[in-house]
Design a protein around this motif. Structure first.
Motif, PDB file in Angstrom:
ATOM      1  N   TYR A 108       6.635  -7.680  -9.414  1.00  0.00           N
ATOM      2  CA  TYR A 108       5.784  -6.889 -10.310  1.00  0.00           C
ATOM      3  C   TYR A 108       6.280  -5.450 -10.461  1.00  0.00           C
ATOM      4  CZ  TYR A 108       2.679 -10.856  -9.633  1.00  0.00           C
ATOM      5  OH  TYR A 108       2.162 -12.128  -9.597  1.00  0.00           O
ATOM      6  N   GLY A 109       6.920  -4.902  -9.443  1.00  0.00           N
ATOM      7  CA  GLY A 109       7.487  -3.559  -9.527  1.00  0.00           C
ATOM      8  C   GLY A 109       6.475  -2.433  -9.481  1.00  0.00           C
ATOM      9  N   GLU A 110       5.213  -2.744  -9.172  1.00  0.00           N
ATOM     10  CA  GLU A 110       4.172  -1.712  -9.211  1.00  0.00           C
ATOM     11  C   GLU A 110       4.259  -0.749  -8.027  1.00  0.00           C
ATOM     12  OE1 GLU A 110       2.153  -1.235 -11.762  1.00  0.00           O
ATOM     13  OE2 GLU A 110       3.119  -2.916 -12.785  1.00  0.00           O
ATOM     14  N   PHE A 111       4.657  -1.236  -6.866  1.00  0.00           N
ATOM     15  CA  PHE A 111       4.775  -0.343  -5.716  1.00  0.00           C
ATOM     16  C   PHE A 111       5.876   0.688  -5.935  1.00  0.00           C
ATOM     17  CE2 PHE A 111       2.361  -3.649  -3.492  1.00  0.00           C
ATOM     18  CZ  PHE A 111       1.522  -2.880  -2.701  1.00  0.00           C
ATOM     19  N   GLU A 112       6.962   0.260  -6.570  1.00  0.00           N
ATOM     20  CA  GLU A 112       8.077   1.175  -6.798  1.00  0.00           C
ATOM     21  C   GLU A 112       7.719   2.286  -7.785  1.00  0.00           C
ATOM     22  OE1 GLU A 112      11.535  -1.129  -7.815  1.00  0.00           O
ATOM     23  OE2 GLU A 112      11.139  -2.547  -6.206  1.00  0.00           O
ATOM     24  N   LYS A 113       6.689   2.067  -8.581  1.00  0.00           N
ATOM     25  CA  LYS A 113       6.267   3.084  -9.544  1.00  0.00           C
ATOM     26  C   LYS A 113       5.455   4.202  -8.893  1.00  0.00           C
ATOM     27  CE  LYS A 113       6.052  -0.137 -13.458  1.00  0.00           C
ATOM     28  NZ  LYS A 113       5.139  -0.804 -14.430  1.00  0.00           N
ATOM     29  N   LEU A 114       4.909   3.928  -7.711  1.00  0.00           N
ATOM     30  CA  LEU A 114       4.143   4.956  -7.010  1.00  0.00           C
ATOM     31  C   LEU A 114       5.062   6.071  -6.517  1.00  0.00           C
ATOM     32  CD1 LEU A 114       1.780   2.813  -4.728  1.00  0.00           C
ATOM     33  CD2 LEU A 114       1.174   3.930  -6.873  1.00  0.00           C
ATOM     34  N   SER A 115       4.623   7.303  -6.643  1.00  0.00           N
ATOM     35  CA  SER A 115       5.382   8.420  -6.090  1.00  0.00           C
ATOM     36  C   SER A 115       5.181   8.466  -4.577  1.00  0.00           C
ATOM     37  CB  SER A 115       4.916   9.738  -6.710  1.00  0.00           C
ATOM     38  OG  SER A 115       3.571  10.017  -6.324  1.00  0.00           O
ATOM     39  N   VAL A 116       6.077   9.162  -3.885  1.00  0.00           N
ATOM     40  CA  VAL A 116       5.933   9.320  -2.441  1.00  0.00           C
ATOM     41  C   VAL A 116       4.609  10.023  -2.126  1.00  0.00           C
ATOM     42  CG1 VAL A 116       6.890  10.421  -0.378  1.00  0.00           C
ATOM     43  CG2 VAL A 116       8.420   9.318  -2.024  1.00  0.00           C
ATOM     44  N   LYS A 117       4.232  10.974  -2.975  1.00  0.00           N
ATOM     45  CA  LYS A 117       2.970  11.686  -2.777  1.00  0.00           C
ATOM     46  C   LYS A 117       1.783  10.715  -2.823  1.00  0.00           C
ATOM     47  CE  LYS A 117       0.050  15.329  -4.743  1.00  0.00           C
ATOM     48  NZ  LYS A 117      -0.130  16.292  -5.851  1.00  0.00           N
ATOM     49  N   GLU A 118       1.795   9.793  -3.791  1.00  0.00           N
ATOM     50  CA  GLU A 118       0.704   8.818  -3.898  1.00  0.00           C
ATOM     51  C   GLU A 118       0.651   7.906  -2.682  1.00  0.00           C
ATOM     52  OE1 GLU A 118       0.048   7.851  -8.581  1.00  0.00           O
ATOM     53  OE2 GLU A 118       2.068   7.451  -7.786  1.00  0.00           O
ATOM     54  N   LYS A 119       1.807   7.514  -2.184  1.00  0.00           N
ATOM     55  CA  LYS A 119       1.840   6.661  -0.992  1.00  0.00           C
ATOM     56  C   LYS A 119       1.324   7.423   0.232  1.00  0.00           C
ATOM     57  CE  LYS A 119       5.884   4.342  -2.915  1.00  0.00           C
ATOM     58  NZ  LYS A 119       7.345   4.158  -2.804  1.00  0.00           N
ATOM     59  N   MET A 120       1.689   8.700   0.335  1.00  0.00           N
ATOM     60  CA  MET A 120       1.211   9.516   1.440  1.00  0.00           C
ATOM     61  C   MET A 120      -0.301   9.685   1.370  1.00  0.00           C
ATOM     62  SD  MET A 120       3.415  10.414   3.700  1.00  0.00           S
ATOM     63  CE  MET A 120       2.259  11.561   4.470  1.00  0.00           C
ATOM     64  N   GLU A 121      -0.825   9.840   0.167  1.00  0.00           N
ATOM     65  CA  GLU A 121      -2.275   9.974   0.004  1.00  0.00           C
ATOM     66  C   GLU A 121      -3.004   8.734   0.502  1.00  0.00           C
ATOM     67  OE1 GLU A 121      -2.672  10.811  -4.143  1.00  0.00           O
ATOM     68  OE2 GLU A 121      -2.311  12.978  -3.918  1.00  0.00           O
ATOM     69  N   LYS A 122      -2.445   7.556   0.208  1.00  0.00           N
ATOM     70  CA  LYS A 122      -3.052   6.313   0.684  1.00  0.00           C
ATOM     71  C   LYS A 122      -2.979   6.216   2.209  1.00  0.00           C
ATOM     72  CE  LYS A 122      -2.104   3.702  -3.558  1.00  0.00           C
ATOM     73  NZ  LYS A 122      -3.505   3.347  -3.878  1.00  0.00           N
ATOM     74  N   LEU A 123      -1.842   6.619   2.761  1.00  0.00           N
ATOM     75  CA  LEU A 123      -1.671   6.598   4.219  1.00  0.00           C
ATOM     76  C   LEU A 123      -2.669   7.542   4.888  1.00  0.00           C
ATOM     77  CD1 LEU A 123       0.286   5.539   6.521  1.00  0.00           C
ATOM     78  CD2 LEU A 123       1.450   7.731   6.270  1.00  0.00           C
ATOM     79  N   ASN A 124      -2.764   8.763   4.376  1.00  0.00           N
ATOM     80  CA  ASN A 124      -3.667   9.746   4.960  1.00  0.00           C
ATOM     81  C   ASN A 124      -5.137   9.333   4.806  1.00  0.00           C
ATOM     82  OD1 ASN A 124      -1.702  11.579   5.887  1.00  0.00           O
ATOM     83  ND2 ASN A 124      -1.484  12.475   3.850  1.00  0.00           N
ATOM     84  N   LYS A 125      -5.431   8.664   3.697  1.00  0.00           N
ATOM     85  CA  LYS A 125      -6.801   8.197   3.485  1.00  0.00           C
ATOM     86  C   LYS A 125      -7.191   7.186   4.546  1.00  0.00           C
ATOM     87  CE  LYS A 125      -9.830   6.711  -0.265  1.00  0.00           C
ATOM     88  NZ  LYS A 125      -9.911   6.355  -1.708  1.00  0.00           N
ATOM     89  N   MET A 126      -6.281   6.302   4.890  1.00  0.00           N
ATOM     90  CA  MET A 126      -6.546   5.324   5.946  1.00  0.00           C
ATOM     91  C   MET A 126      -6.877   6.033   7.256  1.00  0.00           C
ATOM     92  SD  MET A 126      -3.490   2.564   5.228  1.00  0.00           S
ATOM     93  CE  MET A 126      -3.852   1.580   6.672  1.00  0.00           C
ATOM     94  N   PHE A 127      -6.061   7.034   7.586  1.00  0.00           N
ATOM     95  CA  PHE A 127      -6.270   7.769   8.835  1.00  0.00           C
ATOM     96  C   PHE A 127      -7.599   8.507   8.819  1.00  0.00           C
ATOM     97  CE2 PHE A 127      -5.997  11.748  11.221  1.00  0.00           C
ATOM     98  CZ  PHE A 127      -5.723  11.258  12.491  1.00  0.00           C
TER      99      PHE A 127
END
Length: 438
Positions: A108-127
């Motif tokens: 699907y390629g959707e994960f690759e479209k996320l910026s590093v900032k968006e991925k970090m936001e998801k990680l920090n939200k979990m924490f």
């Protein structure tokens, strides 16, 4: 040199030397970020690739590998050299690419479209979700990751197939306050970011840890139990998958040998191998030998229907491969337990009084798929009058796996997808031995 140029050169040289040849090329991309106690601990953004060559003559195979599309002559000579020193009487085969291949969408390629900032936001939200709970004293590990895999496979008999798939996963471990710290862990996976619910993963990990606060053992005895969906999937992976391998049966290493057509489980149990299941990251239209995958019943209404075969094991019995080669072994694509009609809450009411098994420990050392016997440390939840009343720890569950399959009373509809492609709901078991120290 491109993949096609490299492939064509090797195939031409191999045929000139009297060999059939097969190339397997894989390219992998992995991105992952990890927090340790809320601090950045690991950042990975990496590509890797490998090229495997096999040569075949007179049923004997030689192999060699590299990571670069250069020196096809040298790679071929290495494979032929290894062919010459192999001393095996087993007949090996290549597949010719015939048959019908399913059109399965896995990329699907959707994960690759996320910026590093968006991925970090998801990680920090979990924490943040986990750490703000007053019962949680520590969040040791938080991970958000995704990967993409590309495969190209071809041989001189006519096989020429490609595959591309991707998906992401996240997991979280937490520690709750108690007389002794209580740990909780949960993960999720999905082909697209919108289906990877990081909030749910965090909340579930917290719930797991909090449920253990004040947990204690129980008296030894026979109990009605629910194997929760994730733990029943783990038990199936450790026990059933080795049992349904034709290779293990041929080596007298499966208790299911000579049991085709026999009743081995409860009438309500239906288990399939399916090439595609929505949400799984294991979907595939061909196996590691290039054979097309297909849906097949393994257990139908309690009856054992088929072993899983690769080319070599199928040849030994005069059968066709079922499309289940997995590297050097045999495995299902997606092992699917057909869901029932009852929700988890309805299973609780059906259980009435008993224990929910939420964690099994030592599956690789305490479970024997050759005999079917298992004895495993476990944790769980105590249920009285259809409601969860406390945590349970320091118990051991034991029995025979095939007996457990026969004792399934109810199959739930709360489906779980594991990393390895085992997909299962929770199941209610009429009776199992539990050793405790109360």
């Amino acid at each position: 040199m491109t993949y096609n140029e490299f492939k064509d050169k090797i195939f031409k040289l191999a045929k000139e030397k009297g060999f059939e040849a097969q190339i397997y090329y894989s390219k992998n991309y992995e991105f992952s970020i990890r927090l340790a106690n809320g601090q950045m601990d690991e950042y990975k953004d990496a590509n890797s690739s490998s090229i495997s060559l096999k040569v075949l003559k007179d049923g004997k195979i030689g192999s060699a590998s590299t990571t670069m599309f250069d020196s096809p002559e040298r790679l071929l000579e290495e494979a032929i050299t290894n062919y010459e020193i192999i001393d095996s009487k087993e007949e090996n085969l290549f597949y010719d690419g015939s048959g019908e291949y399913l059109d399965i969408k896995s990329y699907y390629g959707e994960f690759e479209k996320l910026s590093v900032k968006e991925k970090m936001e998801k990680l920090n939200k979990m924490f943040e979700i986990a750490s703000k709970d007053e019962n949680i004293m520590m969040v040791p590990m938080t991970v958000y990751a995704h990967q993409t895999t590309e495969v190209a496979m071809a041989n001189t008999l006519g096989l020429d197939k490609t595959y591309k798939g991707d998906g992401g996963y996240a997991y979280l471990s937490v520690v709750a306050k108690d007389k002794s710290p209580r740990s909780g862990f949960w993960y999720g996976l999905a082909p697209k970011p919108e289906n990877l619910k990081v909030e749910d993963i965090s909340e579930k990990a917290v719930e797991e840890a909090k449920a253990k606060i004040g947990a204690k053992s129980v008296k030894s005895g026979k109990y009605r139990v629910i194997f929760r969906k994730d733990e029943f999937a783990s038990l199936l992976s450790a026990m059933l998958i080795p049992m349904i391998s034709a290779e293990n049966a041929q080596k007298n290493m499966s208790p299911l040998k000579n049991k085709l057509g026999e009743k081995i489980a409860s009438d309500i149990l239906k288990i399939k191998d399916v090439p595609f299941y929505e949400g799984s990251l294991s979907n595939a239209s061909f196996d590691s030998e290039g054979v097309p995958t297909k849906e097949k019943n393994i257990i139908e209404n309690g009856e054992f229907k088929t072993f899983l075969y690769n080319l070599k094991t199928a040849k030994k019995e005069g059968k066709e491969s079922t499309g289940n080669a997995a590297g050097r072994g045999i495995a299902p694509i997606n092992l699917l337990v057909e869901p029932g009609e009852k929700s988890f809450d309805e299973l609780l009411k059906e259980l009435n009084n008993g224990i929910i098994i939420t964690s099994l420990e030592g599956l690789h050392s305490g479970a024997n798929p050759i005999s079917g016997e298992f004895s495993l440390g476990a944790q769980g939840l105590k249920v009285e009058n259809g409601k969860i009343v406390s945590g349970v720890e320091q118990i051991t569950v034991s029995g025979n796996f095939l007996d457990i399959l026969k004792k399934i009373e109810v199959v739930g509809n709360d489906m779980w997808i594991s990393f390895g492609g085992t997909i299962s709901p929770s199941v209610l078991i009429s009776e199992i031995d539990i050793a405790g120290n109360e």
